[in-house]
Design an enzyme around this catalytic site. Sequence first.
Site, PDB file in Angstrom:
ATOM      1  N   GLU A  37       0.825  -1.205   0.000  1.00 38.88           N
ATOM      2  CA  GLU A  37       0.000   0.000   0.000  1.00 38.88           C
ATOM      3  C   GLU A  37       0.865   1.263   0.000  1.00 38.88           C
ATOM      4  O   GLU A  37       0.538   2.244  -0.673  1.00 38.88           O
ATOM      5  CB  GLU A  37      -0.939   0.010   1.213  1.00 38.88           C
ATOM      6  CG  GLU A  37      -2.103  -0.954   1.100  1.00 38.88           C
ATOM      7  CD  GLU A  37      -3.040  -0.602  -0.037  1.00 38.88           C
ATOM      8  OE1 GLU A  37      -3.410   0.587  -0.166  1.00 38.88           O
ATOM      9  OE2 GLU A  37      -3.391  -1.510  -0.819  1.00 38.88           O
ATOM     10  N   CYS A 191     -12.018   3.499 -14.624  1.00 43.62           N
ATOM     11  CA  CYS A 191     -12.419   4.892 -14.398  1.00 43.62           C
ATOM     12  C   CYS A 191     -11.154   5.741 -14.231  1.00 43.62           C
ATOM     13  O   CYS A 191     -10.925   6.358 -13.189  1.00 43.62           O
ATOM     14  CB  CYS A 191     -13.314   4.980 -13.164  1.00 43.62           C
ATOM     15  SG  CYS A 191     -14.194   6.551 -12.981  1.00 43.62           S
ATOM     16  N   CYS A 198     -15.583   3.941 -20.052  1.00 48.70           N
ATOM     17  CA  CYS A 198     -16.950   3.921 -19.523  1.00 48.70           C
ATOM     18  C   CYS A 198     -17.764   2.740 -20.039  1.00 48.70           C
ATOM     19  O   CYS A 198     -18.631   2.220 -19.331  1.00 48.70           O
ATOM     20  CB  CYS A 198     -17.660   5.237 -19.849  1.00 48.70           C
ATOM     21  SG  CYS A 198     -16.938   6.677 -19.025  1.00 48.70           S
TER      22      CYS A 198
END
Length: 351
Positions: A37, A191, A198
């Site tokens: 992370e 996205c 899309c």
Amino acid sequence: MPPAAFAERVLAWFDVHGRHGLPWQADRDPYRIWVSEIMLQQTQVATVIPYYQRFMTRFPDVASLAAADLDTVLGFWTGLGYYARGRNLHRAAQWVLAHHKGCFPTDPESLRELPGIGRSTAAAIAALSTGAREPILDGNVKRVLCRFLALDLPPGTARDRRLWAAAEALTPTSRVDAYTQAMMDLGATCCTPRRPQCARCPLRPDCRAVALNQVESFPRRAVRRAAPEVAVTLLAIGDPDGRIWLERRPPRGIWGGMWCLPECPPETVPADWCARWFGEVPASCAALPEIRHVLTHRRLRVQPWQLQLSSGWADPGLREGVWYQSGTMPPGGMVKPVLDLLAGPIGGVQG
């Protein structure tokens, strides 16, 4: 759209199109998830993977990371950028060893005590390692939600408050780990900031930005001021044995804690600076091509100079550093402009 339907669509998309089999997904070890992370902050997955694999081979657990010296840690971070992340990893590992007996925490409150971990990162580690219902709001998730809601607010507290409320409402009670990864993947691969896909998005039928035909207008961007330009003069001082003098940067500021060529004040003549600190006027002193290097909040205009000492007894006096021999192990982490110089006009370094 009801929250349950939102999560159902996202999870169904993830099962087919999500990123599976990444190195840090092999198990739910919170230490491994934490390292991934932090590395993934402002860095793409493809770039992170080889760094992560090398890092985990050298530091397989929090105890080995805490026991290492900072130079070794930053050496494995070299080239990944945003070096404060590496320094924070090292500090956090030592905190875990001192305050959690080497057992990496998984509850958000304890995680947020660690350097470099904010609310969203703590939630991601908790959700991915234990399945705890903790909403996340990293850059990818913010973009997905801003577009889905057509949230026309500028960056700031008000927008974040709305987004955290939406993230909390939409996070399901089951498969939270998969949902968390799915939302990050959706923002990273579908996205996207520019040219979003899309047609492939599971949320398209109910996306307000799509309905308005203004997908790329969201999220609203902050008005950016031009990043200031900073002039930096670096000196590549060589001795008769072909070694280059390297110094560690101050812990704060540009390239904090990294090993670098010494910096000369821009108004100082490089040969005079060398004579002052090394007790010898260089036999040669030549300007190398200027390097442009962009950081997050500033643009660097780096002017390197190559200086050659003729005696073998040059003493840098009170300056702390090392004579580096090309092709040997660097003393610690180094930044890209220095690596490029060492690999090019002033000698080679290890690959």
